[in-house]
Write a protein that holds these residues in place. Structure first.
Motif, mmCIF file in Angstrom:
data_model
loop_
_atom_site.group_PDB
_atom_site.id
_atom_site.type_symbol
_atom_site.label_atom_id
_atom_site.label_comp_id
_atom_site.label_asym_id
_atom_site.label_seq_id
_atom_site.Cartn_x
_atom_site.Cartn_y
_atom_site.Cartn_z
ATOM 1 N N LEU A 2 -35.511 63.758 62.005
ATOM 2 C CA LEU A 2 -34.789 64.834 61.330
ATOM 3 C C LEU A 2 -33.571 65.207 62.159
ATOM 4 C CD1 LEU A 2 -34.477 67.076 59.180
ATOM 5 C CD2 LEU A 2 -35.977 68.505 60.606
ATOM 6 N N GLY A 27 -33.567 73.120 58.269
ATOM 7 C CA GLY A 27 -34.290 72.201 59.143
ATOM 8 C C GLY A 27 -35.753 72.558 59.237
ATOM 9 N N LEU A 62 -39.256 70.478 58.102
ATOM 10 C CA LEU A 62 -40.429 70.334 58.958
ATOM 11 C C LEU A 62 -41.687 70.876 58.272
ATOM 12 C CD1 LEU A 62 -38.786 71.351 62.345
ATOM 13 C CD2 LEU A 62 -39.833 69.130 61.864
ATOM 14 N N PHE A 95 -42.435 64.791 60.947
ATOM 15 C CA PHE A 95 -41.368 64.044 61.605
ATOM 16 C C PHE A 95 -41.796 63.700 63.029
ATOM 17 C CE2 PHE A 95 -39.193 66.215 58.211
ATOM 18 C CZ PHE A 95 -38.252 65.292 57.774
ATOM 19 N N VAL A 118 -36.932 65.274 66.297
ATOM 20 C CA VAL A 118 -35.841 66.098 65.770
ATOM 21 C C VAL A 118 -34.640 65.991 66.700
ATOM 22 C CG1 VAL A 118 -35.059 68.453 65.269
ATOM 23 C CG2 VAL A 118 -37.378 67.754 64.648
ATOM 24 N N CYS A 169 -31.447 68.020 67.292
ATOM 25 C CA CYS A 169 -30.952 69.342 66.909
ATOM 26 C C CYS A 169 -29.698 69.712 67.692
ATOM 27 C CB CYS A 169 -32.049 70.387 67.145
ATOM 28 S SG CYS A 169 -31.577 72.051 66.623
ATOM 29 N N ILE A 172 -40.044 75.064 66.857
ATOM 30 C CA ILE A 172 -40.601 73.722 66.658
ATOM 31 C C ILE A 172 -41.806 73.500 67.566
ATOM 32 C CG2 ILE A 172 -40.138 71.240 66.909
ATOM 33 C CD1 ILE A 172 -37.213 71.871 66.121
ATOM 34 N N THR A 229 -44.102 67.180 67.520
ATOM 35 C CA THR A 229 -42.781 66.650 67.187
ATOM 36 C C THR A 229 -41.869 66.764 68.399
ATOM 37 O OG1 THR A 229 -43.032 67.286 64.866
ATOM 38 C CG2 THR A 229 -40.794 66.862 65.655
ATOM 39 N N VAL A 281 -38.301 66.787 70.527
ATOM 40 C CA VAL A 281 -37.001 67.406 70.263
ATOM 41 C C VAL A 281 -35.965 66.895 71.261
ATOM 42 C CG1 VAL A 281 -35.698 69.564 70.092
ATOM 43 C CG2 VAL A 281 -38.111 69.505 69.413
#
Length: 468
Positions: free
Chosen positions: A5, A37, A41, A46, A49, A51, A67, A74, A76
């Motif tokens: 994502l 976003g 989620l 996902f 991510v 971001c 998150i 997930t 990040v």
């Protein structure tokens, strides 16, 4: 297929990233705000991510908190401009896997994403294991996130014992061993089993550094401090503050950089190039080398005082040929990760493949095995890897010490056209690079000299043909 994502309110950036990642085999969704976003989620799972730190309706810090709270499995990665790098380093300490600074470069993006996904899936696998004794969960999580595979051989058990012994301390560590034995994975395991495990682990490949860039990479610089310093840069020491700094191929550093490194380690302070401000450091240092540093000291290529600063504890990484039944254990592990990466379902190795693996010398150690298993999984059409999927140097294992150049057996449907000059040239280049690397025990500096190219060019060519 791995799902990514992208959360970025710059539409052009999001579109370019989406197209690039889709071409590289990922399933990509894009959101133009933090709110949308989070909706993505909420409605789907996902793996990762990407971001942007600066969003119109929120920022990277708040997104990371949400998150991590609601979707802890997930990963990040933060996308940031140069002015936000200091904040990005703080976000790593809060749980982000890494950051990518603008302008975005394809190789850097793909490399960072690949490493993040490897870490993510190792953690998810550990969480999904059933019947695990409660007392081992924490240790196994740390081993999984570091990527190290604990074997059953005497050498592997001794290695695990030493890591467990040294990890809780703040000792500096030297990790010795041939190229490809997993020195970086051992360093990550030490970090993950230490009290610094929630702080950054920063790896630095000293073998790829030029003398001109080394100081900036280590210590950082201020904008305008020298020609080409168009923005402030955070050095690796500052990025690793509070955590662990891993220096690979440290024997390749110039004598001048060694002197500057010694001052930083002794004083526990760092000062960016062009700045008068000193920054206090709390960094654990782990170094790795495949050469004899004591011999380098005798030849005047490495500082003895720096060596003794680093040498508070030494760990030896056994070569793969000394690890007995771990060879098959590791092969099965790499087959499992290759199936995930390639979306394949190859379940096992034929008995003759197992025999070849046990008899082969493994000149490139774990790195060589990983590449060979991945390639074999890719060209295998059934559910079992046969002898035909292996290069001649392994299938003809009785002559493995002669190290013939690599020639892969592939089915006619997968074979490149014999008159395709591009593929023929790539095969010849792969064979030559691999042969030279093996001849010098994977010392990249020596290999570059023999191949008559610089180290950076060698690293780029190795990356292009999946030789890591």
């Amino acid at each position: 297929m791995k799902k990514i994502l992208i959360i970025d309110d710059e539409v052009n950036v999001a579109q370019l990233l989406s197209k690039f990642l889709t071409r590289n085999g990922f399933e990509v969704s894009a959101a133009s705000s933090g709110t949308s976003g989070l909706e993505y989620l909420k409605n789907g799972e996902f793996d990762l991510v990407l971001c942007d730190f600066r969003l119109e309706d929120t920022d990277g810090r708040e997104m990371l908190k949400k998150i991590k709270k609601h979707y802890p499995q997930t990963g990040v990665i933060i996308i940031t401009g140069y002015s936000d790098i200091k904040m990005a380093v703080e976000l790593i300490k809060m749980g982000a896997y890494d950051y990518i600074s603008k302008p975005l470069y394809p190789d850097e993006i793909l490399n960072t994403i690949t490493k993040a996904l490897e870490t993510h899936h190792a953690l998810v696998e550990e969480d999904q294991e059933q019947g695990e004794p409660q007392g081992n969960v924490k240790a196994n999580r740390k081993q999984a996130s570091s990527g190290i595979v604990v074997g059953t051989s005497k050498a592997s058990k001794e290695l695990a014992r030493q890591i467990e012994l040294i990890a809780p301390t703040n000792y500096s560590v030297i990790i010795l061993g041939e190229s490809g034995t997993g020195k970086e994975e051992a360093a990550k395991s030490i970090h993950m089993q230490s009290r610094r495990s929630n702080q950054p682990f920063i790896a630095m490949d000293c073998g790829s550094l030029t003398k001109e860039l080394a100081a900036s990479e280590f210590f950082g610089h201020e904008k305008g401090s020298f020609t080409g310093a168009f923005a402030t840069k955070i050095g690796h020491f500052e990025m690793a503050n509070g955590g662990t700094l891993f220096l690979d191929e440290v024997g390749n550093l110039s004598y001048e950089i060694q002197a500057a490194l010694l001052r930083t380690v002794q004083e526990r302070k760092v000062k960016r190039i062009g700045s008068t401000k000193e920054i206090d450091l709390d960094v654990r240092i782990i170094i790795a080398t495949n050469e004899n540093l004591l011999d380098a000291i005798q030849k005047g290529r490495f500082r003895e005082d720096l060596y003794h600063r680093f040498n508070e504890f030494t760990i030896y990484m056994p070569p793969l040929r000394e690890r007995g039944n771990d060879i098959i254990l590791l092969a099965e592990h790499f087959l499992k990760t290759a199936n995930q990466e390639l979306n394949r379902n190859v379940s096992s190795f034929a008995p003759e493949v197992v025999e070849c693996f046990m008899n082969y010398r493994w000149h490139g150690n774990i790195r060589e095995m990983k590449n060979i298993v991945r390639r074999a999984a890719l060209i295998t059409e059934g559910d079992q890897i046969s002898i035909k999927a292996l290069p001649l140097e392994i299938s003809n294992y009785k002559n493995a010490y002669e190290m013939p150049s690599i020639q892969y057996h592939v089915s006619e449907s997968n074979e490149a056209p014999r008159n395709d000059l591009k593929n023929i040239a790539l095969e010849a280049e792969y064979d030559t690079i691999l042969r030279v690397l093996k001849e010098v025990s994977y010392n990249k500096t020596k290999a570059a000299e023999i191949l008559n190219i610089d180290r950076k060019t060698l690293y780029n060519k190795m990356k292009a043909i999946n030789l890591k």
